[in-house]
Design an enzyme around this catalytic site. Sequence first.
Site, short mmCIF file in Angstrom:
data_model
loop_
_atom_site.label_atom_id
_atom_site.label_comp_id
_atom_site.label_asym_id
_atom_site.label_seq_id
_atom_site.Cartn_x
_atom_site.Cartn_y
_atom_site.Cartn_z
N HIS A 246 0.79 -1.24 0.00
CA HIS A 246 0.00 0.00 0.00
C HIS A 246 0.81 1.28 0.00
O HIS A 246 0.24 2.36 -0.03
CB HIS A 246 -0.94 0.04 1.21
CG HIS A 246 -2.12 -0.85 1.06
ND1 HIS A 246 -3.30 -0.44 0.50
CD2 HIS A 246 -2.31 -2.15 1.38
CE1 HIS A 246 -4.17 -1.44 0.49
NE2 HIS A 246 -3.58 -2.49 1.02
N LYS B 117 -9.50 13.68 4.19
CA LYS B 117 -8.60 12.52 4.22
C LYS B 117 -7.74 12.66 5.47
O LYS B 117 -7.79 13.70 6.13
CB LYS B 117 -7.73 12.49 2.97
CG LYS B 117 -7.07 13.84 2.63
CD LYS B 117 -6.27 13.82 1.33
CE LYS B 117 -7.09 13.82 0.08
NZ LYS B 117 -7.08 12.58 -0.64
N ARG B 118 -6.98 11.65 5.81
CA ARG B 118 -6.09 11.79 6.95
C ARG B 118 -5.16 12.98 6.74
O ARG B 118 -4.83 13.32 5.60
CB ARG B 118 -5.26 10.51 7.12
CG ARG B 118 -6.03 9.38 7.76
CD ARG B 118 -6.48 9.70 9.17
NE ARG B 118 -5.36 9.71 10.08
CZ ARG B 118 -5.24 8.90 11.12
NH1 ARG B 118 -6.18 8.03 11.40
NH2 ARG B 118 -4.19 8.98 11.91
N LYS C 126 0.07 14.36 1.72
CA LYS C 126 -1.21 14.68 1.08
C LYS C 126 -1.36 16.18 0.81
O LYS C 126 -2.26 16.61 0.10
CB LYS C 126 -2.36 14.17 1.95
CG LYS C 126 -2.44 12.65 2.03
CD LYS C 126 -3.57 12.19 2.95
CE LYS C 126 -3.67 10.69 3.11
NZ LYS C 126 -4.42 10.02 2.03
N THR D 296 -8.85 6.58 -2.44
CA THR D 296 -10.20 6.11 -2.74
C THR D 296 -11.19 7.24 -2.49
O THR D 296 -12.29 7.23 -3.05
CB THR D 296 -10.59 4.89 -1.87
OG1 THR D 296 -10.28 5.18 -0.51
CG2 THR D 296 -9.87 3.64 -2.31
N LYS E 139 -14.83 8.35 -4.47
CA LYS E 139 -16.13 8.65 -3.86
C LYS E 139 -16.62 10.03 -4.31
O LYS E 139 -17.81 10.23 -4.58
CB LYS E 139 -16.03 8.65 -2.33
CG LYS E 139 -15.58 7.34 -1.72
CD LYS E 139 -15.20 7.54 -0.24
CE LYS E 139 -14.39 6.38 0.27
NZ LYS E 139 -13.72 6.71 1.55
C1 LIG Z 1 -12.42 6.91 1.82
C2 LIG Z 1 -11.94 7.28 3.16
C3 LIG Z 1 -10.59 7.54 3.38
C4 LIG Z 1 -9.56 7.51 2.28
O1 LIG Z 1 -9.44 8.80 1.72
P1 LIG Z 1 -8.21 9.19 0.77
O2 LIG Z 1 -8.60 10.52 0.26
O3 LIG Z 1 -8.16 8.16 -0.30
O4 LIG Z 1 -7.01 9.21 1.62
C5 LIG Z 1 -10.19 7.89 4.64
N1 LIG Z 1 -11.06 7.97 5.67
C6 LIG Z 1 -12.37 7.74 5.49
C7 LIG Z 1 -13.29 7.86 6.65
C8 LIG Z 1 -12.87 7.39 4.24
O5 LIG Z 1 -14.18 7.15 4.09
#
Ligand SMILES: *Cc1c(COP(=O)(O)O)cnc(C)c1O
Length: 811
Positions: free
Chosen positions: A357, A545-546, A551, A653, A657
């Site tokens: 990953h 995101k985190r 990022k 991911t 979304k």
């Molecule tokens: C989808 C999701 C992530 C991943 O987000 P990235 O932008 O791909 O880092 C992290 N936390 C939650 C709660 C999510 O639903």
Amino acid sequence: MDYVYTSQDISRLIEGKLTRYFGRESGNATKHQIFRAACYVVRDILSELWLTNSDAVCSQTEKQVIYLSMEFLPGTSLRNNIFNLGLEEPFQEALGELGGNLEELYRMEPDAGLGNGGLGRLASCYLDAISSQGMFGQGMSICYEYGIFKQQIKDGRQVEQPDDWLDLGESWLITKEDEAEEVHFGGKLTEVWDDKGRMKLIHSDYTTVIAIPRDMLISGYGSGVVNTLRLWQSTSPISIDMELFAKGEYLKAMEEKHQAEIISKILYPEDAHDEGKILRMKQQYFFISASMQTLTKRHLCTYGSLDRFYEKIAVHINDTHPTMAILELMRILMDDHEYEWDDAWNIVTKTVSYTNHTVMPEALEQWPEALFAGLLPRLHSILKEINRRFNDALHDAFPANEMRRNEMAVIFNGKIRMANLCVAASHTVNGVSALHSGIIKEKLFSGFSEMTPGKFTNVTNGIAYRRWLCQANPKLSGFIEELCGPGFKRDSRELEKLLAYKEDRIVLEQLAVIKRDNKLRLAEKIKNSNGIIVNPDSIFDVQVKRLHEYKRQLLNLFHIIDLYNQIKENPNLEIQPRTFIFGAKAAAGYYMAKQIIRLACKLSEQLEKDPVIRDRIKIVFLENYSVSLSEMIMPAADLSEQISLAGTEASGTGNMKLMLNGAVTIGTMDGANVEIYNAVGKENIFLFGMSVEEVEKLKGQGLYSPWGFYQDNRSISEIIKFLAGGIPGENFGDIINSLTTGYNGEADHYFVIADFESYKNAQQEVSAAYRDTQRWGGMSLTNIAKAGVFSADRSVREYADKIWGIKSIND
Ligand SMILES: *Cc1c(COP(=O)(O)O)cnc(C)c1O
């Protein structure tokens, strides 16, 4: 499906639960009791389905996948299960009859937050997809008593609160005490010779921990298959030491129990970072040992032998955290079932596969060998033998290249490299986007790919799209159904039918109305949680995101500060109003990430104070980003910020979304952004920044100097000045240092400053495009239409075909 329930059936079932479990009727039950009763009813329906198809597994016609992951992030389950079972209407009506409200029950459910972010959410998306595709598989992990912390923002700072999710979340768990396993830690090894002249290792003086399974049933959409997520909870065989207690040593008398229970107490909140703590090592072995014991036991029970274990079981290792499965399976085969090394190794290597990953060095797991040897002496002796044999193979493959051999070794310089062990033992290794899979093959594991090129493959990540579209955005989903029929709910590629309406003014207007409704809903939430009034006609510019330096939330903040500076300089500046929405948790010990949160929050206050500013740009930092919150944010987003430094985000991911909900991406050529770009074309995405090659080149030269940019670029020097004193009473010196001189590392490690100008230009294009409603509408529609390829259903089918060798019962 033959599970047809009327609303009368459902209300009768709920009433039944209320009487039996709580001694109440719907008239005098509390909301929590009604919630629990509804969950139990859903659980019963799923259990029945599970029992029918688990027979199929027991009679062992079908191979199944065991998805090992230290993290799963299911979020809530009630709405998902009711949706998957197609029981929304009867439940809605039944709850109405009982004086309740289904939406209200949905809102009560706490998220099961047994993961940090993308990695854990991916695991949950895949379980959903495995069930939906009519395949058999089980997730295995730890039943953390406390999941990912609840984030509060107090005076601009993150405060972590424990996440006591089990209180209501327990409603979904089925405890199976009779399937408990014993896990052994520490102790010593002695060699004995049995009467056949075979050497055996006896493990003694170990500490025993009991692993109790708590299963969560995982429904699928319209397939009739229900699978399980098995979560192991730790406890001790000894509840209290009576001898110590008699001596008055009360705390010590319970010590062993506490030591055992602490293992499944709490999830480590580090995302993409390896801590190397002994408790974490215990957590890993705990759930791996219990899982491997259960699997081999079950298989043996059906077949009487483990010789062809791999024909019925595929074990998947999600990132390196479950790597010990390789060693534990070797141990079970050799010590408990008397396999010779070569036979055991043959079985293991045909069973396991591994997903990498990340390529970032700080996230690659390494264990100090001494720590490992002390806690897991038998696994250590197996590991040493694997290392010895693998070194022999390396000598054959690279006789003249010591550097290569050293970088590929499993044990080196007193460190155990889990990723190398995974690659050495797995039959298949994959990355999570085309770009990332290329990088691991050509850079991270280049020696391995020279040795065994066929081992490497790609499976681009996917999402449980029904959750983020049909459930989270019912208005959009309903509209798509009106236009294109319901087929997209089973086959995500049917979303492409939308493309026929790309130039249809009425459809685009309708989509805009839906987006505005969703924005209004989020605006209400923002008003309640942040006390900020936002303009639903501003661009909702979303980065959720985190929080991680790679990022580059900081790049986003740089753009905002630049706009602020521009408006300050020219109060009449024409700009497209924007609402910058952030959601992000920082690991508790990640200093720089917490500084960035504080900057976002303080900047938000600063913008809000000034009437000239606040009607044009504002920042909303929503606290406690989680699956549930994301389900509310995604439908309301116009712009999706995917701005990591190229070569750092394995896939992402969140980008999928947001795209699915009609947000247009502004992003770098990183992770799955590349594939989003390929899907929508350059007209429907805003790309900026250096490519992986350009980043490599700049790094390779070793000449990157943010100071050069500082001197040449007035926007940047003004931003740095703002950071130095623009917010009264706040000091962001450490952020400045990290960019200009380096804070615990080289200056501007993630090239925020180097990519700024390009980002700023792309943002100007965004504003221009947004003003052209027709153009923006077409872009948004295209993104929805092309999101189908990012369904987890597609990913799981690829895994099934290329890696696991499992099939759908519906094919
Ligand atoms: C989808 C999701 C992530 C991943 O987000 P990235 O932008 O791909 O880092 C992290 N936390 C939650 C709660 C999510 O639903």
